[in-house]
Structure formats: structure tokens, C-alpha cells
Write an enzyme that holds these catalytic residues in place. Structure first.
Site, PDB file in Angstrom:
ATOM      1  CG  ASP A   1      14.000 -12.074   0.365  1.00  0.00           C
ATOM      2  OD1 ASP A   1      13.778 -11.393   1.390  1.00  0.00           O
ATOM      3  OD2 ASP A   1      13.913 -13.311   0.327  1.00  0.00           O
TER       4      ASP A   1
ATOM      5  CG  ASP B   1      -1.219   1.174  15.625  1.00  0.00           C
ATOM      6  OD1 ASP B   1      -0.687   0.410  14.779  1.00  0.00           O
ATOM      7  OD2 ASP B   1      -2.446   1.243  15.767  1.00  0.00           O
TER       8      ASP B   1
ATOM      9  CD1 TRP C   1      -5.359   1.252  13.430  1.00  0.00           C
ATOM     10  CD2 TRP C   1      -7.427   2.058  13.191  1.00  0.00           C
ATOM     11  NE1 TRP C   1      -6.047   1.018  14.595  1.00  0.00           N
ATOM     12  CE2 TRP C   1      -7.305   1.499  14.476  1.00  0.00           C
ATOM     13  CE3 TRP C   1      -8.650   2.640  12.808  1.00  0.00           C
ATOM     14  CZ2 TRP C   1      -8.369   1.508  15.393  1.00  0.00           C
ATOM     15  CZ3 TRP C   1      -9.691   2.648  13.729  1.00  0.00           C
ATOM     16  CH2 TRP C   1      -9.557   2.079  14.997  1.00  0.00           C
TER      17      TRP C   1
ATOM     18  CD  GLN D   1      -2.744  -0.818   2.615  1.00  0.00           C
ATOM     19  OE1 GLN D   1      -3.717  -0.099   2.447  1.00  0.00           O
ATOM     20  NE2 GLN D   1      -2.475  -1.379   3.783  1.00  0.00           N
TER      21      GLN D   1
ATOM     22  CE1 TYR E   1       3.257  -5.854  11.293  1.00  0.00           C
ATOM     23  CE2 TYR E   1       1.845  -4.747  12.893  1.00  0.00           C
ATOM     24  CZ  TYR E   1       2.563  -4.730  11.721  1.00  0.00           C
ATOM     25  OH  TYR E   1       2.603  -3.575  10.964  1.00  0.00           O
TER      26      TYR E   1
HETATM   27  N1  LIG Z   1      -1.216  -1.813   7.015  1.00  0.00           N
HETATM   28  C1  LIG Z   1      -1.323  -1.257   8.207  1.00  0.00           C
HETATM   29  O1  LIG Z   1      -2.438  -1.056   8.740  1.00  0.00           O
HETATM   30  C2  LIG Z   1      -0.094  -0.788   8.939  1.00  0.00           C
HETATM   31  C3  LIG Z   1      -0.248  -0.197  10.202  1.00  0.00           C
HETATM   32  C4  LIG Z   1       0.895   0.230  10.879  1.00  0.00           C
HETATM   33  C5  LIG Z   1       2.149   0.073  10.308  1.00  0.00           C
HETATM   34  N2  LIG Z   1       2.263  -0.526   9.099  1.00  0.00           N
HETATM   35  C6  LIG Z   1       3.626  -0.704   8.537  1.00  0.00           C
HETATM   36  O2  LIG Z   1       3.723   0.079   7.370  1.00  0.00           O
HETATM   37  C7  LIG Z   1       4.605  -0.541   6.421  1.00  0.00           C
HETATM   38  C8  LIG Z   1       3.920  -0.629   5.068  1.00  0.00           C
HETATM   39  O3  LIG Z   1       2.693  -1.305   5.236  1.00  0.00           O
HETATM   40  P1  LIG Z   1       1.740  -1.669   4.015  1.00  0.00           P
HETATM   41  O4  LIG Z   1       0.353  -1.659   4.542  1.00  0.00           O
HETATM   42  O5  LIG Z   1       2.106  -0.856   2.823  1.00  0.00           O
HETATM   43  O6  LIG Z   1       2.191  -3.176   3.788  1.00  0.00           O
HETATM   44  P2  LIG Z   1       1.682  -4.225   2.682  1.00  0.00           P
HETATM   45  O7  LIG Z   1       0.681  -3.597   1.799  1.00  0.00           O
HETATM   46  O8  LIG Z   1       1.340  -5.468   3.426  1.00  0.00           O
HETATM   47  O9  LIG Z   1       3.012  -4.473   1.827  1.00  0.00           O
HETATM   48  C9  LIG Z   1       4.112  -5.104   2.383  1.00  0.00           C
HETATM   49  C10 LIG Z   1       5.208  -5.100   1.366  1.00  0.00           C
HETATM   50  O10 LIG Z   1       6.341  -5.764   1.955  1.00  0.00           O
HETATM   51  C11 LIG Z   1       6.914  -6.602   0.972  1.00  0.00           C
HETATM   52  N3  LIG Z   1       7.694  -7.675   1.553  1.00  0.00           N
HETATM   53  C12 LIG Z   1       7.290  -8.701   2.348  1.00  0.00           C
HETATM   54  N4  LIG Z   1       8.341  -9.511   2.631  1.00  0.00           N
HETATM   55  C13 LIG Z   1       9.420  -8.968   2.004  1.00  0.00           C
HETATM   56  C14 LIG Z   1      10.795  -9.336   1.887  1.00  0.00           C
HETATM   57  N5  LIG Z   1      11.269 -10.422   2.503  1.00  0.00           N
HETATM   58  N6  LIG Z   1      11.611  -8.559   1.142  1.00  0.00           N
HETATM   59  C15 LIG Z   1      11.148  -7.452   0.516  1.00  0.00           C
HETATM   60  N7  LIG Z   1       9.867  -7.061   0.580  1.00  0.00           N
HETATM   61  C16 LIG Z   1       9.018  -7.810   1.317  1.00  0.00           C
HETATM   62  C17 LIG Z   1       5.728  -7.111   0.177  1.00  0.00           C
HETATM   63  O11 LIG Z   1       6.180  -7.586  -1.087  1.00  0.00           O
HETATM   64  P3  LIG Z   1       5.439  -8.798  -1.833  1.00  0.00           P
HETATM   65  O12 LIG Z   1       4.093  -8.283  -2.178  1.00  0.00           O
HETATM   66  O13 LIG Z   1       6.316  -9.063  -2.986  1.00  0.00           O
HETATM   67  O14 LIG Z   1       5.403  -9.913  -0.807  1.00  0.00           O
HETATM   68  C18 LIG Z   1       4.900  -5.835   0.064  1.00  0.00           C
HETATM   69  O15 LIG Z   1       5.366  -5.069  -1.022  1.00  0.00           O
HETATM   70  C19 LIG Z   1       4.983  -1.897   7.027  1.00  0.00           C
HETATM   71  O16 LIG Z   1       6.225  -1.776   7.652  1.00  0.00           O
HETATM   72  C20 LIG Z   1       3.918  -2.127   8.100  1.00  0.00           C
HETATM   73  O17 LIG Z   1       4.413  -2.899   9.172  1.00  0.00           O
HETATM   74  C21 LIG Z   1       1.180  -0.946   8.385  1.00  0.00           C
END
Ligand SMILES: NC(=O)c1ccc[n+]([C@@H]2O[C@H](COP(=O)([O-])OP(=O)(O)OC[C@H]3O[C@@H](n4cnc5c(N)ncnc54)[C@H](OP(=O)(O)O)[C@@H]3O)[C@@H](O)[C@H]2O)c1
Length: 289
Positions: A37, A103, A151, A11, A126
Site C-alpha cells: 500500500d 490528460d 484513455w 491495466q 482526479y
Molecule cells: N485508465 C485510464 O484511462 C488512464 C488515463 C490516464 C492516466 N491513467 C493513469 O495511469 C496509471 C495506471 O492506470 P490503470 O488504468 O492501469 O489503473 P487501474 O487499472 O485502475 O489500476 C490501478 C492500480 O492501482 C492500485 N492501487 C490503488 N490504490 C493503491 C494503493 N493505496 N497502494 C498501492 N496500489 C494501489 C490498484 O490496486 P488494487 O487493485 O489492489 O486496488 C491497481 O493495481 C494511473 O496512474 C492512472 O492515473 C489512467
């Protein structure tokens, strides 16, 4: 700058990719887990060396909160060792890092918005693996910051907004939790902040490397769902339910509102109200249909 964005298919990564088209001064490298990776130390080092990377926005993460409870090793690999690989590689040649955290490092027992220095007590795998990732960045000597957010939703990927819109169009009513309180964050708003900070001429870290960012305001998941139906013109009725009636593998904090004063002061950032950003995102989702 030569800026690497990891997790580029997610996202936040996708929003940064879209916005980067307006950042003509820098060259961007976007990679998902197939292209780079981050758990492979040699590959990370080689990539950063070869492409002369001097800025990294780490959007990669093991983000499946419930699945992580049964996949500790997988979550550790990405959320801890992956971060360590990026930090080590940057350490040996210089450059900036923006790392994204969550969070879910808090236990949710507060009743006031969490400040960066508040007690950490993650409730699950997580949150605890993401905390270890933060610690690696914090204790490193590189120029870096950690942005905790909450979120997150976007027109890209799978998220609460898209799930609610889909279910709302299929069903007459939905029960949604009203006893978990936080703030939704439009990934595009966070993407703007990341690009603003990485592009600054000055050093980005100060005395402490941790920052909080979400949209402005406070909501329960119930309020969030009600607003999604309203802005999406969906007639499904939403009823409030308690967390105890919606069992999940991972425990979630009951309260995880983030105090954003520090990022606003240090980086001169204006934070949009969550309902205003949600309206914009739903317009974008509907445009793409
Ligand atoms: N979503 C939420 O509500 C939320 C809330 C708080 C914090 N965050 C943090 O915000 C950040 C971005 O979140 P997001 O929602 O954009 O996440 P997301 O949509 O789940 O995307 C995660 C990304 O990480 C990549 N990834 C997973 N394993 C990997 C690896 N071994 N090497 C390289 N890339 C890898 C995935 O690639 P593939 O698709 O190729 O697997 C995907 O591009 C994350 O750090 C998350 O912890 C998210």
C-alpha cells in the site's frame, strides 16, 4: 536493476508484468495495494530497502474519476501522499522513478494537441490530485520522469473497450459521446515505453521531467466505439450523443489530445496508430474468451 512495479493488478501493471518476462537483465517486483500500500510510508521505505529496489514504475493510482469527486481524501492519499512516499524513499537511497499521470490535468479548452508545458487546469478531483503528484516528482531531486497518458485500455481490468464489447453484444444500439476528443492508448504500448525507458543506461530526466504518451491519431469516444464494434465483429449500431445528455459526477475535458514529440525525440520511440493497437487488443481479448 531491481524494479518495483506498483499497482501491478491494474491495466498498465498487468501489461508490464506480461512483457517483463522478456527482460532478463532485471529482477521485477510486482505489487498491488494488498502487497504494498503506497500510502503507508514506513511500509514503502521498508520494502524498497529490503529488496534493494533501484527502479520504480508507479502504476498505482486512485483512478475512479467520478467516485473521486466524493472521495477527495482517498484520492489525495494515493495520488499525492503515495507518490510522496515513493519519492522520499528513492531520495534516500538513489534509483529511478517513472510515474504515470493523466490528460485530465488539462481543462480541454485547447484545439491543438497539448504540449508538456501547456497550462494546467484540472476540472475535477482526479485531475487535481494527479497534478499534485506530478509536482512532487517534478520538484524532487531524484532521477525521475512523469508520463501523462490518456484513455487507457487493455485486455486486463475494466475499461471502455471491454464495456463496449459487452454492451454491444447485449444491445441493438448504443449512444456514445462524440464531443469529447482525445486519443485511446493501448496499455501494452505504454508498458513497452516504460520498460524501454527504465532499462536505459543513461540518465532518464533532462531539463523537464514531464512527458506525454498516447497512441497516434485522434478520435471521439463515438469513433472509438465504432472501431470497437468493427474490430470485434459486433453488429450493434452506435449513435453519436452530446456530453450534456450523458451526465457524470466529474467534468471531463472536451479536448485532451497529447502532443508526443518530446518523448519520441528524447527516447527514440515509435508510436503505433490507435486503430492498429485497438485491433491487436481486441484479438487478445477474444483469444482469452
Ligand atoms: N485508465 C485510464 O484511462 C488512464 C488515463 C490516464 C492516466 N491513467 C493513469 O495511469 C496509471 C495506471 O492506470 P490503470 O488504468 O492501469 O489503473 P487501474 O487499472 O485502475 O489500476 C490501478 C492500480 O492501482 C492500485 N492501487 C490503488 N490504490 C493503491 C494503493 N493505496 N497502494 C498501492 N496500489 C494501489 C490498484 O490496486 P488494487 O487493485 O489492489 O486496488 C491497481 O493495481 C494511473 O496512474 C492512472 O492515473 C489512467
Amino acid at each position: 536493476m531491481n524494479i518495483l512495479v506498483t499497482g501491478a493488478s491494474g491495466q498498465l501493471g498487468s501489461e508490464i508484468k506480461e512483457l517483463s518476462l522478456n527482460y532478463t537483465g532485471s529482477k521485477f517486483f510486482f505489487e498491488d495495494s494488498k502487497g504494498l500500500d503506497i500510502t503507508n510510508a514506513a511500509f514503502v521505505d521498508d520494502y524498497i530497502e529490503k529488496n534493494k529496489i533501484n527502479g520504480v514504475i508507479n502504476c498505482a493510482g486512485y483512478t475512479a474519476v467520478d467516485k473521486a469527486e466524493e472521495a477527495l481524501e482517498e484520492a489525495k492519499k494515493v495520488n499525492i501522499f503515495g507518490v510522496e512516499n515513493l519519492v522520499n524513499s528513492i531520495k534516500s537511497r538513489g534509483g529511478k522513478l517513472i510515474h504515470i499521470s493523466t490528460d485530465y490535468v488539462f481543462n480541454g479548452e485547447s484545439f491543438l494537441p497539448y504540449k508538456e508545458e501547456d497550462n494546467i487546469a484540472p476540472l475535477g478531483v482526479y485531475g487535481s490530485t494527479k497534478r499534485r503528484g506530478e509536482e512532487i516528482v517534478e520538484s524532487s531531486s531524484i532521477e525521475a520522469i512523469v508520463i501523462r497518458t490518456s484513455w487507457v485500455y487493455s485486455a486486463y481490468g475494466n475499461n471502455f473497450v471491454k464495456t463496449m464489447m459487452k454492451l454491444g453484444n447485449e444491445r441493438e444500439s448504443l449512444g456514445v459521446i462524440y464531443d469529447q476528443i482525445g486519443t485511446p492508448t493501448y496499455a501494452r504500448d505504454l508498458a513497452k515505453v516504460c520498460l524501454h525507458i527504465i532499462s536505459l543506461d543513461r540518465k532518464i530526466d533532462r531539463d523537464s521531467k514531464i512527458y506525454h504518451f498516447s497512441n497516434e491519431g485522434v478520435a471521439s469516444w463515438y469513433d472509438f466505439a465504432k472501431a470497437i464494434m468493427e474490430f470485434g465483429n459486433i453488429s450493434c449500431s452506435v449513435t453519436p450523443i452530446e456530453s450534456k445528455d450523458y451526465k457524470t459526477l466529474a467534468k471531463r475535458p472536451h479536448y485532451s489530445v497529447l502532443n508526443k514529440q518530446k518523448i519520441k525525440n528524447d527516447f527514440n520511440i515509435e508510436v503505433p496508430y490507435w486503430r492498429d493497437s485497438l485491433k491487436k487488443c481486441i484479438l487478445n481479448i477474444n483469444k482469452e474468451k
